[in-house]
Design a protein around this motif. Structure first.
Motif, short mmCIF file in Angstrom:
data_model
loop_
_atom_site.label_atom_id
_atom_site.label_comp_id
_atom_site.label_asym_id
_atom_site.label_seq_id
_atom_site.Cartn_x
_atom_site.Cartn_y
_atom_site.Cartn_z
N LYS A 50 42.73 41.41 -91.24
CA LYS A 50 43.95 42.08 -90.45
C LYS A 50 43.95 43.43 -90.75
O LYS A 50 42.94 43.97 -91.68
CB LYS A 50 45.12 41.24 -90.79
CG LYS A 50 45.24 40.00 -90.79
CD LYS A 50 45.59 39.46 -89.37
CE LYS A 50 47.16 39.70 -89.00
NZ LYS A 50 47.37 39.25 -87.71
N ASP A 51 44.66 44.19 -90.21
CA ASP A 51 44.80 45.62 -90.75
C ASP A 51 44.86 45.88 -92.10
O ASP A 51 44.02 46.72 -92.65
CB ASP A 51 46.05 46.21 -89.76
CG ASP A 51 45.88 46.43 -88.62
OD1 ASP A 51 44.83 45.73 -87.87
OD2 ASP A 51 46.70 46.74 -87.53
N ASN A 52 45.81 45.14 -92.91
CA ASN A 52 45.81 45.60 -94.26
C ASN A 52 45.58 44.26 -95.31
O ASN A 52 45.49 44.64 -96.53
CB ASN A 52 47.33 45.87 -94.55
CG ASN A 52 47.83 47.04 -93.78
OD1 ASN A 52 47.30 48.14 -93.59
ND2 ASN A 52 48.92 46.88 -92.98
N TYR A 53 45.18 43.30 -94.78
CA TYR A 53 44.78 42.11 -95.55
C TYR A 53 43.92 41.13 -94.69
O TYR A 53 43.64 41.29 -93.52
CB TYR A 53 46.14 41.29 -96.09
CG TYR A 53 46.84 40.78 -95.17
CD1 TYR A 53 46.86 39.37 -94.59
CD2 TYR A 53 47.93 41.40 -94.41
CE1 TYR A 53 47.59 38.90 -93.69
CE2 TYR A 53 48.71 40.94 -93.43
CZ TYR A 53 48.48 39.55 -93.10
OH TYR A 53 49.09 39.19 -92.18
N ILE A 54 43.57 40.08 -95.51
CA ILE A 54 42.59 39.14 -95.06
C ILE A 54 43.47 37.57 -94.96
O ILE A 54 43.89 37.34 -96.05
CB ILE A 54 41.29 38.95 -95.80
CG1 ILE A 54 40.53 40.14 -95.59
CG2 ILE A 54 40.32 37.82 -94.96
CD1 ILE A 54 39.26 40.21 -96.60
N LEU A 55 43.57 37.11 -93.83
CA LEU A 55 44.40 35.83 -93.72
C LEU A 55 43.49 34.70 -93.66
O LEU A 55 42.46 34.72 -93.07
CB LEU A 55 45.00 35.84 -92.44
CG LEU A 55 45.87 34.72 -91.89
CD1 LEU A 55 47.15 34.44 -92.66
CD2 LEU A 55 46.59 34.92 -90.44
N LYS A 56 43.83 33.60 -94.53
CA LYS A 56 42.96 32.73 -94.90
C LYS A 56 43.45 31.26 -94.72
O LYS A 56 45.08 31.21 -94.89
CB LYS A 56 42.26 32.51 -96.26
CG LYS A 56 41.48 33.74 -96.77
CD LYS A 56 40.88 33.39 -97.92
CE LYS A 56 39.73 32.65 -97.96
NZ LYS A 56 38.45 32.97 -97.46
#
Length: 954
Positions: free
Chosen positions: A825-831
């Motif tokens: 994502k723009d500011n983080y990684i979704l798992k």
């Protein structure tokens, strides 16, 4: 120039086919070039992310590279499944390959992965089996302690793994020292297999065996991996090189990047020959070579200084050159007209080094040159010696904070001294039980007694009266324990946090590493306690075992940690915390840059780093003929080490020492002979005012994207933001509980069923096989988690799986099982981890298993809403990552006996958008460290270890 690339960088980016060697000097934009090369492959060559492998030297480097690549793609508005890329350290990539193909290895589910301390403690606990082997005293000093023997043995066992030595060949050697090493290694492999364990060296060895023995797996990897990039290739070892070439296959699109002048890890098995011999691995002329020699980091005088340093050493030996012939050049443009290589040293005979260093720092601060102490880094060969610790204390006493996480000062920090003192006070019997004979004495006992006195002094203070009463009551119970307690060491630790003497450390500024150091150290202490309880299967104190556990805890476990040294917290998101000067080892500083670098340890000299056994193994048992002449390696390594140190400096390079030219008894000239030529021409800092003309850079922000999942992050934060703060942000280790064992067991066995179906082996899904899978999972979970289920509970778990299997008429609907999905994502990684089943019209449906009875959907509406949102996050992940449409989302309750086990939710795009927006908001709160709660979630407090603290503070 394209996107700021210079000619050679552009050549490195666009040379994608066939082997490529990039020699990247310090500050030459290596990471920038790698990012652009990945971007070029994806955008210009239309390469899928899963077709690219990038190996970095550290996890931190991998995270930084992932962040920079994802930002680069995002800026260009390119949506891509970057998470599919094999990007990580060689160890982590090997681990990923092993986990995906575990059934083809000796490993069983839930294997234990040991760090270096775990590995040494593992050997220590079994050391008697090794010491019984004939001639084992040839490997280590017979008089050495069991712990020291384990340390020496660990080094040799890792060497056998990393060099891929054949232990059968070692066992038949004529040299008894080599022979016993072979028998030790054979025994160690047996122990690893019995315990279902892996250490860091055997991760690679198991991966190598997997690739060599199962060509179908290697072929599959070759079909997926079209382009390989290996960073820091000069620091790879024998087995890593072998694995890399196996993965490259016939395509040979392998790009290695590195700098032979910065090869520092021989002591870990790295061999400089890998980078120097790389072109010769291919047909003549096939391997292209690019040199990145323009330094964008340092002032020209600094570059000139370290170029001259390398030219002092003799790199030719018997008509062979052991270095790529290169010269680093400064970037074009204006540079400050200033002296940028100076010395800050104590004068001969005056012993004033610490004061000189302090005055230099204060002078730079007062002249307005330093905007933050973190612009200064001190580099040492080791940060653990008395001289370095003394300088750190000298500066801190004068209000210059020092960040030195590897200085072995963990057990000297106030918060740890007080905790250790508290544990001594709480077990007043320890002075009696610790002595196994009248003459026994350990130096650590004096430390323990000193900390006990310090804690007792605190207890005498009026504000600690409640703590005193509590401690006295507990100590009395422990002294004459009559019945089992409901806690052990970790439980006591969390109870201590309710008192002001300890909870004051929990409330400091989270944004500053120097201010949060105390709470980070408390967190580390919690990990040490839970690890001890895990290793020794301790859950409560009993009258029968309390004294034995005390003796092992203090006389062995803590003693080994104190002697071995314990690193304090290191911030992954920045390498130079604001408000502190950094004290780093030269090895630690590799890949980093600082405006001012102060290089010390100028008293050192080249020293031999190999033993007689090393020589025998290298001459007779290594897979290749010797490369560098052994007698020259100490000089090569010495020059490379300090070259790396000098080249970290951006604006000002400082050489620093306590000068000493008195060659009296037992003294040594400082600086030592190798440095004299470089050092002698330098001006002292107080003899040159031009240093105040310099404009210092700010320390760069690493800017690493963090990973977040619904269950591990959002769920915890929404339940209790304070719980998140302590367990996730500060990583306190909760007291181990077996509550999740039942659910894990059901999930893992259903996963076995699904994977069997996906392999087209439905006929194997029989009651007998399911029971075998279940029992294997249980045994391996028990071995790893050290917790158990009662027989009737095991039976209930097995029945849930069998009932699920019984209800399935056709397994063809299973599309994928236990899929790890992540999305940048723009500011983080979704798992997330998801089971997928086929839907209608080429859609997919998501299923999440719950190992319990189906709840009342009206009474538990809040819980259902929570689960629905979790499924919505999974749906978002699947659609964004794979492009497949999700049509339905299900919960499946394996414990449901009387009705339909499914709860089904239709997919609602608007609801998903709202959930993801909420997720984004929570991530923002986490990253802003906003952990405020309006009200305690009472029903969750009962099982939370932090409840004692919250009872007092909320």
């Amino acid at each position: 120039m394209t996107n700021g690339l210079n000619i050679n960088q552009l050549k490195a980016v666009e040379t994608t086919e066939g082997p490529l060697l990039i020699i990247a000097g310090p500050g030459s934009g290596k990471t920038f070039t790698l990012v652009e090369r990945i971007y070029y492959l994806i955008t210009e060559k239309n390469v899928a992310a899963e077709n690219i492998l990038v190996a970095t030297f550290t996890e931190k480097a991998a995270q930084e590279l992932m962040t920079r690549v994802s930002n680069r793609l995002h800026e260009a508005n390119i949506s891509f499944n970057l998470n599919e890329m094999y990007l990580g350290t060689i160890h982590s990539i090997c681990l990923r390959i092993l986990e995906k193909n575990r059934e083809f290895t000796r490993l069983k589910k839930n294997f234990m992965l040991m760090d270096q301390f775990d590995q040494q403690y593992f050997l220590y606990q079994k050391i008697n089996e090794y010491t019984r082997l004939p001639n084992v005293d040839l490997l280590f000093d017979e008089r050495a302690s069991r712990w020291k023997k384990a340390e020496t043995l660990l080094k040799w066992l890792n060497k056998v793994s990393e060099e891929m030595l054949d232990f059968d060949q070692l066992k038949t050697s004529k040299e008894p020292q080599v022979q016993v090493l072979g028998f030790c290694y054979e025994l160690y492999q047996q122990h690893l297999e019995e315990e279902n364990a892996l250490d860091f060296s055997t991760i690679q060895l198991e991966a190598y065996r997997l690739l060599k023995e199962h060509p179908q797996i290697t072929t599959q990897l070759h079909e997926n991996l079209h382009y390989l990039m290996i960073d820091e290739f000069q620091d790879t070892n024998t087995i890593q090189e072998e694995i890399i070439f196996i993965l490259a296959g016939d395509k040979q699109n392998i790009c290695v990047v590195g700098d032979d002048d910065q090869g520092l890890y021989r002591f870990r098995g790295a061999t400089i020959r890998n980078i120097l011999e790389f072109p010769s691995k291919f047909e003549k002329g096939k391997c292209k070579q690019v040199e990145l020699s323009i330094n964008y980091r340092s002032h020209p005088l600094i570059i000139q200084f370290y170029n001259q340093w390398m030219e002092q050493n003799k790199w030719f030996y018997k008509s062979k050159l052991f270095r790529y012939d290169k010269r680093i050049e400064p970037r074009e443009g204006d540079h400050p007209d200033s002296r940028t290589v100076i010395k800050v040293s104590g004068s001969d005979g005056l012993g004033n080094w610490e004061e000189e260093v302090y005055q230099f720092l204060i002078s730079m601060k007062e002249k307005g040159k330093l905007s933050d102490w973190n612009q200064v880094a001190f580099l040492f060969r080791s940060v653990k010696n008395d001289k370095v610790v003394s300088l750190a204390n000298y500066l801190e006493e004068r209000n210059i904070p020092v960040y030195s996480p590897r200085s072995n000062m963990f057990f000297e920090r106030e918060e740890i001294r007080l905790l250790m003192g508290a544990f001594m006070f709480l077990f007043p019997q320890f002075p009696k039980v610790r002595k196994w004979d009248e003459n026994a004495h350990l130096d650590e006992w004096e430390m323990y007694d000193k900390y006990l006195r310090e804690f007792a002094d605190e207890l005498r203070k009026k504000e600690n009266h409640k703590l005193l009463k509590w401690c006295q009551t507990r100590a009395k119970i422990h002294m004459n324990l009559l019945q089992n307690t409901d806690y052990s060491f970790a439980g006591l630790f969390y109870q201590l946090l309710q008192f002001d003497l300890f909870n004051r450390y929990l409330e400091q500024d989270l944004y500053k590493v120097k201010d949060s150091r105390s709470v980070r150290n408390l967190s580390l202490f919690s990990k040490l306690l839970t690890k001890f309880e895990y290793l020794h299967r301790v859950s409560v104190f009993t009258p029968k075992t309390i004294n034995t556990h005390l003796t092992i805890f203090f006389n062995q476990y803590l003693r080994f940690l104190i002697n071995g040294g314990l690193n304090e917290y290191e911030d992954e998101s920045e390498y130079a915390p604001s408000g502190c000067v950094s004290f780093l080892t030269i090895h630690q500083s590799k890949g980093l840059e600082f405006p001012i670098v102060v290089v010390d340890s100028l008293n050192t000299t080249p020293r031999k780093q190999y033993s007689d056994l090393d020589e025998i193994l290298q001459e007779n048992y290594y897979r290749k003929e010797p490369f560098e002449p052994l007698e020259r390696t100490k000089y090569y390594d010495f020059w490379r080490l300090y070259y790396t140190a000098f080249s970290r400096a951006q604006n000002l390079l400082v050489l620093s020492c306590q000068e000493n030219t008195a060659s009296g008894q037992g003294t040594r000239n400082v600086p030592s002979k190798p440095f004299v030529g470089s050092y002698s021409s330098l001006k002292s800092w107080n003899e040159t005012s031009s240093i105040y003309n310099l404009e210092l850079e700010n320390v760069k922000d690493v800017n690493i994207k963090k990973e977040y999942s619904f269950t591990s992050h959002i769920n915890i934060f929404e339940t209790c933001a304070l719980q998140y703060k302590f367990y996730k942000e500060f990583e306190f280790s909760p007291v181990r509980q077996g509550a999740t064992l039942f659910g894990t067991l059901v999930h893992q066995t259903i996963e076995d069923v699904h994977k069997t179906a996906l392999r087209g082996e439905e006929s194997k899904i029989t009651e007998e096989n399911v029971e075998d899978w279940f029992n294997a999972n249980y045994n391996n979970l028990v071995k790893k988690e050290r917790v158990y289920l009662a027989p009737q509970t095991q039976k209930a778990a097995l029945n849930q799986v069998l009932k699920y299997v019984e209800k399935q008429n056709n397994w063809s609907h299973i599309k994928e099982a236990e899929v790890d999905v992540s999305l940048v994502k723009d500011n983080y990684i979704l798992k997330g981890t998801i089971d997928l089943i086929k839907g209608e019209n080429n859609t997919v449906e998501i299923i999440d298993f719950k190992s319990e009875k189906k709840p009342d959907l009206f009474k538990e509406a809040n819980m259902m809403y929570h689960y629905k949102r979790q499924l919505e996050v999974y749906a978002h992940l699947v659609e964004e990552r794979t492009g497949q449409q999700v049509s339905k989302m299900h919960l499946y309750y394996t414990g449901e006996e009387n009705s339909n086990p499914y709860v089904t939710f239709p997919k609602d795009t608007k609801a998903i958008d709202k959930t993801i927006s909420t997720f984004d908001g929570i991530v923002q709160r986490i990253e802003e460290k906003d952990f405020k709660i309006k009200k305690r979630p009472e029903k969750h407090c009962r099982n939370c270890d932090m409840r004692f603290y919250c009872n007092e503070k909320l």
